[in-house]
Design an enzyme around this catalytic site. Structure first.
Site, short mmCIF file in Angstrom:
data_model
loop_
_atom_site.label_atom_id
_atom_site.label_comp_id
_atom_site.label_asym_id
_atom_site.label_seq_id
_atom_site.Cartn_x
_atom_site.Cartn_y
_atom_site.Cartn_z
NE ARG A 1 -4.35 -1.49 1.78
CZ ARG A 1 -5.25 -1.90 2.67
NH1 ARG A 1 -5.00 -1.78 3.96
NH2 ARG A 1 -6.38 -2.42 2.28
CE LYS B 1 -18.74 -17.95 8.53
NZ LYS B 1 -19.01 -17.09 9.67
N GLY C 1 -8.31 -8.65 -0.61
CA GLY C 1 -8.47 -9.64 0.46
C GLY C 1 -7.48 -10.80 0.38
N GLY D 1 -12.36 -4.88 1.47
CA GLY D 1 -13.75 -4.45 1.64
C GLY D 1 -14.21 -3.54 0.51
N1 LIG Z 1 -12.96 -25.22 2.55
C1 LIG Z 1 -12.78 -24.26 3.46
N2 LIG Z 1 -13.18 -24.45 4.73
C2 LIG Z 1 -12.99 -23.47 5.64
N3 LIG Z 1 -12.44 -22.28 5.38
C3 LIG Z 1 -12.03 -22.05 4.13
C4 LIG Z 1 -12.19 -23.04 3.11
N4 LIG Z 1 -11.71 -22.51 1.97
C5 LIG Z 1 -11.25 -21.27 2.25
N5 LIG Z 1 -11.44 -20.99 3.54
C6 LIG Z 1 -11.00 -19.78 4.26
O1 LIG Z 1 -11.61 -18.63 3.73
C7 LIG Z 1 -10.85 -17.54 4.20
C8 LIG Z 1 -10.99 -16.37 3.24
O2 LIG Z 1 -12.34 -16.08 3.11
P1 LIG Z 1 -12.88 -14.64 2.78
O3 LIG Z 1 -12.48 -13.72 3.87
O4 LIG Z 1 -14.31 -14.79 2.45
O5 LIG Z 1 -12.06 -14.31 1.45
P2 LIG Z 1 -11.44 -12.92 0.97
O6 LIG Z 1 -10.62 -12.37 2.09
O7 LIG Z 1 -10.60 -13.25 -0.21
O8 LIG Z 1 -12.60 -12.08 0.61
C9 LIG Z 1 -9.42 -18.01 4.32
O9 LIG Z 1 -8.97 -17.75 5.62
C10 LIG Z 1 -9.53 -19.50 4.07
O10 LIG Z 1 -8.78 -20.29 4.97
O1 LIG Z 2 -7.43 -2.56 5.36
C1 LIG Z 2 -8.50 -2.04 5.00
O2 LIG Z 2 -9.57 -2.77 4.61
P1 LIG Z 2 -9.47 -4.29 3.98
O3 LIG Z 2 -8.80 -5.18 5.02
O4 LIG Z 2 -10.91 -4.68 3.75
O5 LIG Z 2 -8.68 -4.20 2.69
C2 LIG Z 2 -8.67 -0.55 4.88
O6 LIG Z 2 -7.52 0.15 5.32
C3 LIG Z 2 -9.92 -0.09 5.62
O7 LIG Z 2 -9.79 -0.33 6.98
P2 LIG Z 2 -11.10 -0.48 7.89
O8 LIG Z 2 -11.78 -1.78 7.47
O9 LIG Z 2 -10.58 -0.52 9.31
O10 LIG Z 2 -11.98 0.71 7.63
#
Ligand SMILES: Nc1ncnc2c1ncn2[C@@H]1O[C@H](COP(=O)(O)OP(=O)(O)O)[C@@H](O)[C@H]1O
Ligand SMILES: O=C(OP(=O)(O)O)[C@H](O)COP(=O)(O)O
Length: 401
Positions: A41, A202, A358, A381
């Site tokens: 970043r 999820k 993410g 996010g």
């Molecule tokens: N089959 C699974 N069972 C449980 N958790 C899982 C599975 N596949 C992926 N995950 C978990 O999902 C998490 C990421 O999910 P999420 O936060 O929704 O994705 P992102 O951050 O890319 O948006 C990871 O920590 C991963 O370990």
């Molecule tokens: O790390 C951030 O968001 P992200 O983890 O969803 O990419 C941004 O800096 C926003 O932070 P916030 O979710 O505490 O408002």
């Protein structure tokens, strides 16, 4: 969202000697000894800052770090100064606060082409409340506003939204522009066939994204923990895999919706199962329809990797959000890494590949393929909200082009 005015439209004549309030997202991970563990970043913020510096502007940088409740030294932005200075090739000054007389004094001392970093703007609760008086105080430091904090653009906070009401022009930085070009532009007008890969834990956290993408894509590939809710909805045995019981009907509806829209929806045909949720779990590969009791699916299997890859070979644009499995455990990272490698290969052949923030970004970085993709989003996010079709307050507040 209307196209927003960009910093690139501002000339040296507009910028020379001007105080520019630049909201950046320097919310980077730090370890226990305050060492930056991923500077993506910070590097992403550099083009806008350098452009302003070379135009003779006096640059005031503002960011948050973490989610502090009041002034919390461990969330200070001070540890970022050396890396920022190194990347910008100048000595960046740091203020102990983000508003007030001391800050005003330091702002007055910024030379043309100089940079002052303000302390964590979230040390004030007024920031997240988008307090109008606080926004006014921030604005009073500067002549014009640049928002380059894409990662925080989904927050209507004082430094991301409120401040834009008081400074003219209020424009998008280069990073913000690039993120919008890819996440809005490439998706609303994609080269076809257009595929989305959605994974993660999820289905509940990705409903909005899946529904929105179903309106646009030709192919939707699903992986990660969410697939078991789809399997259970179809009557398969899922063992002790992650299932959201209250989302079974929704899963069925999404499958029907894909069918009625003519979207080719792919679920994995085989899965890697484990006897416990642990890095050292015993594992085996089974067809997705018959997971034994006591076992849980933690990754997609080799047949799925093969068929997903063959399908992706037919595409011209791919967007990916969410890992295919529990990639944090090496044993269950194979599916996610295979998809990352496939997208890197496709990028080399001219396919537009977009990684939507993410954990999928973390996965791509883990295998060292980040620089091979067309675009990697700096916002988790924020990119999800954009993909859901929601307008971002930090962007809406900027002047139209
Ligand atoms: N089959 C699974 N069972 C449980 N958790 C899982 C599975 N596949 C992926 N995950 C978990 O999902 C998490 C990421 O999910 P999420 O936060 O929704 O994705 P992102 O951050 O890319 O948006 C990871 O920590 C991963 O370990
Ligand atoms: O790390 C951030 O968001 P992200 O983890 O969803 O990419 C941004 O800096 C926003 O932070 P916030 O979710 O505490 O408002």
């Amino acid at each position: 969202m209307a196209t927003k005015k960009s910093v690139s439209s501002l000339t040296e004549g507009d910028l020379k000697g001007k105080r520019v309030f630049v909201r950046v997202d320097l919310n980077v991970p730090l370890d226990d000894s305050f060492k930056i563990t991923d500077d993506t970043r910070i590097r992403a913020a550099v083009p806008t800052i350098k452009y302003l510096m070379s135009s003779g502007a006096r640059v005031i940088l503002s960011s948050h770090l973490g989610r502090p409740k009041g002034v919390t030294p461990k969330f200070s932005l001070k540890p970022l100064v050396p890396r920022l200075s190194e990347l910008l090739g100048i000595e960046v000054k740091m203020a102990d606060d983000c508003v007030g007389p001391e800050v005003e004094k330091l702002v007055a001392e910024i030379p043309e082409g100089g940079v002052l970093l303000l302390e964590n703007v979230r040390f004030y609760k007024e920031e997240e409340k988008n307090d109008p008086e606080f926004a006014k105080k921030l604005a009073s430091l500067a002549d014009l506003y640049v928002n380059d904090a894409f990662g925080t653009a989904h927050r209507a906070h004082a430094s991301t939204e409120g401040v834009a009401k008081h400074l003219k022009p209020a424009v998008a930085g280069f990073l913000m522009q690039k993120e919008l070009d890819y996440l809005v532009g490439a998706i609303s007008n994609p080269k076809k066939p257009f595929a989305a890969i959605v994974g993660g834990s999820k289905v509940s956290s990705k409903i909005g994204v899946i529904e929105s993408l179903l309106e646009k894509v030709d192919i939707l590939v699903l992986g990660g923990g969410m697939i078991f809710t789809f399997y259970k909805a179809q009557g398969y045995a899922v063992g002790s895999s992650l299932v959201e019981e209250d989302k079974l009907d929704l899963a069925t509806t999404l499958l029907e919706k894909a069918k009625s829209k003519g979207v080719s929806l792919l679920l994995p045909s085989d899965v890697v199962i484990a006897d416990k949720f642990a890095a050292d779990a015993n594992s085996k590969i089974v067809p997705a329809s018959c997971i034994p009791d006591g076992w849980m699916g933690l990754d997609i299997g080799p047949d799925s990797i093969k068929s997903f890859s063959e399908t992706l070979d037919t595409t011209k644009t791919v967007i990916w959000n969410g890992p295919m499995g529990v990639f944090e455990f090496d044993k269950f990272a194979v599916g996610t890494e295979a998809i990352a490698k496939k997208l890197a290969e496709l990028s080399g052949k001219g396919v537009t590949t977009i990684i939507g923030g993410g954990d999928s970004v973390a996965a791509v970085e883990k295998v060292g393929l980040a620089d091979k993709m067309s675009h990697i989003s700096t916002g988790g996010g924020a990119s999800l909200e954009l993909l859901e079709g929601k307008p971002l307050p930090g962007v809406l507040a900027l002047n139209d082009a």
